[in-house]
Design a protein around this motif. Structure first.
Motif, PDB file in Angstrom:
ATOM      1  N   ALA B   6     -31.261  33.651   4.962  1.00 23.48           N
ATOM      2  CA  ALA B   6     -32.485  34.377   4.508  1.00 23.48           C
ATOM      3  C   ALA B   6     -33.021  35.143   5.710  1.00 23.48           C
ATOM      4  O   ALA B   6     -33.809  34.641   6.492  1.00 23.48           O
ATOM      5  CB  ALA B   6     -33.516  33.371   3.994  1.00 23.48           C
ATOM      6  N   GLY B 109     -39.978  33.073   2.134  1.00 23.87           N
ATOM      7  CA  GLY B 109     -38.625  33.039   1.607  1.00 23.87           C
ATOM      8  C   GLY B 109     -38.078  31.648   1.367  1.00 23.87           C
ATOM      9  O   GLY B 109     -36.863  31.440   1.391  1.00 23.87           O
ATOM     10  N   LEU B 134     -35.686  36.097  -4.267  1.00 22.49           N
ATOM     11  CA  LEU B 134     -35.619  36.540  -2.858  1.00 22.49           C
ATOM     12  C   LEU B 134     -34.554  37.618  -2.705  1.00 22.49           C
ATOM     13  O   LEU B 134     -34.097  37.902  -1.604  1.00 22.49           O
ATOM     14  CB  LEU B 134     -35.297  35.343  -1.959  1.00 22.49           C
ATOM     15  CG  LEU B 134     -36.290  34.185  -2.030  1.00 22.49           C
ATOM     16  CD1 LEU B 134     -35.790  32.995  -1.218  1.00 22.49           C
ATOM     17  CD2 LEU B 134     -37.664  34.631  -1.544  1.00 22.49           C
ATOM     18  N   PHE B 137     -35.574  39.974  -0.194  1.00 19.48           N
ATOM     19  CA  PHE B 137     -36.403  39.384   0.869  1.00 19.48           C
ATOM     20  C   PHE B 137     -36.096  40.028   2.219  1.00 19.48           C
ATOM     21  O   PHE B 137     -36.950  40.162   3.076  1.00 19.48           O
ATOM     22  CB  PHE B 137     -36.183  37.869   0.931  1.00 19.48           C
ATOM     23  CG  PHE B 137     -37.060  37.192   1.944  1.00 19.48           C
ATOM     24  CD1 PHE B 137     -36.529  36.696   3.127  1.00 19.48           C
ATOM     25  CD2 PHE B 137     -38.427  37.123   1.736  1.00 19.48           C
ATOM     26  CE1 PHE B 137     -37.357  36.109   4.077  1.00 19.48           C
ATOM     27  CE2 PHE B 137     -39.263  36.530   2.693  1.00 19.48           C
ATOM     28  CZ  PHE B 137     -38.716  36.023   3.862  1.00 19.48           C
ATOM     29  N   ILE B 142     -40.929  40.045  -2.189  1.00 25.33           N
ATOM     30  CA  ILE B 142     -40.802  38.780  -2.923  1.00 25.33           C
ATOM     31  C   ILE B 142     -41.348  39.008  -4.330  1.00 25.33           C
ATOM     32  O   ILE B 142     -42.395  39.647  -4.490  1.00 25.33           O
ATOM     33  CB  ILE B 142     -41.598  37.653  -2.229  1.00 25.33           C
ATOM     34  CG1 ILE B 142     -41.045  37.379  -0.837  1.00 25.33           C
ATOM     35  CG2 ILE B 142     -41.609  36.376  -3.055  1.00 25.33           C
ATOM     36  CD1 ILE B 142     -41.805  38.073   0.265  1.00 25.33           C
TER      37      ILE B 142
END
Lengths: 183, 161
Positions: B6, B109, B134, B137, B142
């Protein structure tokens, strides 16, 4: 003084186009957010803030309604002009009834900018102070301090006055695929 | 292939604040119109103690929610109103409650550690009846939605730090 300049500005500059930079300073002074774009207006109460940097955002008023379009969020929201809280400062620049809507007073000049204070008569209560600055006859700055102490300083450059502005310029069409909610 | 970490949490937030633009939509119901709040937001502090400022693109703060143990309040130009909980405060402002405590993690996230969550594909998870995507992201975007009627959707775009 600056109040006379402001009255003269409202009386003689019927439409305007300018570039602006905006710096918003948090109440504790620690955080500053800068953005820039172009500002167009046509009296009374038609205006268009087109933010280009750091992101695309558009505020358009046709005098009856105010639309805000955020490109990243793909969202359009619209409100009646009278209920668009926070539209007051733009109404100061683009309005047609200055003394009916604001109590005006001249302030000391700073670094060549003559300042006038404009307190909204409508007890909207959103603002601590709204001040407008001129360099000579030219609109130079707008400073807004809200009730939380957050300050927005808009600085204008290259103001072109009284250019002809097609009415569609202040009409808002919802971009394809964007979501609109009318409040 | 390397799982797509992420990316971007540091890039879009600092330890104690999350700022950007947010739009919250509540669907219409037989008794109420669709509602929308779109604002510049600044979320500070922690779920236990903090504040959320909502302001206009011109930088005027229209409303501030403040919370601390035993005290939750909404401040607007009309004054300060006390609430028992943040859920009640957000229900007053939006018509439906918003899980502000969970937002602190969702906007970074990840699921909120305060409640069970299940993954929903590799770019989304479900928690508290919400689905949080996400997928974008990496660009600081978001999207969260609650299916239970009236459906509520939240889209947030974080400012790059």
């Amino acid at each position: 003084d600056a109040v006379d300049t402001l009255k003269d500005f409202v009386a003689t500059v019927k439409t305007g186009h300018a570039s602006f930079t905006q710096v918003v300073t948090s109440p504790d002074g620690k955080k500053k957010k800068s953005s820039s774009g172009t500002f167009d207006f046509a009296r009374p109460n038609q205006f268009r803030f087109e933010y280009a940097k750091p992101f695309e955002q558009l505020i358009v008023s046709d005098g009856q309604k105010v639309w805000i379009y955020d490109a990243d969020l793909n969202q359009v929201s619209s409100r009646k002009f009278s209920q668009a809280l926070g539209a007051t400062p733009a109404a100061l620049l683009a309005g047609g009834s200055l003394e009916k809507d604001f109590t005006l007073s001249a302030l000391p000049s700073q670094q060549g900018v003559d300042w006038a204070q404009a307190l909204p008569k409508a007890k909207e209560g959103t603002f601590q102070s709204v001040r407008i600055g001129f360099k000579g006859k030219d609109l130079s700055a707008l400073e807004i301090v809200d009730n939380f102490g957050q300050k927005s300083l808009l600085t204008f450059t290259q103001l072109a006055a009284n250019a002809t502005m097609p009415p569609e310029h202040f009409k808002f069409t919802v971009p394809k695929g964007a979501d609109l909610i009318e409040q | 292939c390397a799982t797509q970490q992420a990316t971007g949490p540091r890039q879009y937030s600092t330890p104690d604040s999350l700022a950007g633009r947010m739009t919250v939509k509540v669907d219409a119901t037989p008794t109420s119109q669709a509602r929308n709040v779109t604002a510049v937001f600044d979320l500070q502090g922690t779920p236990e103690q903090g504040k959320l400022d909502l302001s206009t693109p011109l930088g005027t703060v229209l409303a501030q929610a403040r919370w601390a143990p035993g005290k939750v309040a909404l401040v607007t130009s009309q004054g300060e109103t006390a609430f028992a909980t943040l859920d009640e405060l957000t229900r007053e402002v939006l018509g439906e409650s918003l899980p502000v405590a969970a937002l602190f993690d969702w906007l970074r996230g990840r699921p909120w550690p305060g409640a069970p969550s299940t993954s929903d594909g590799d770019k989304a998870f479900k928690q508290l009846g919400w689905t949080v995507s996400l997928a974008q992201f990496g660009d600081g975007l978001i999207a969260a939605s609650r299916a239970e009627a009236p459906a509520v959707s939240v889209r947030a775009k974080l400012d790059a730090q």
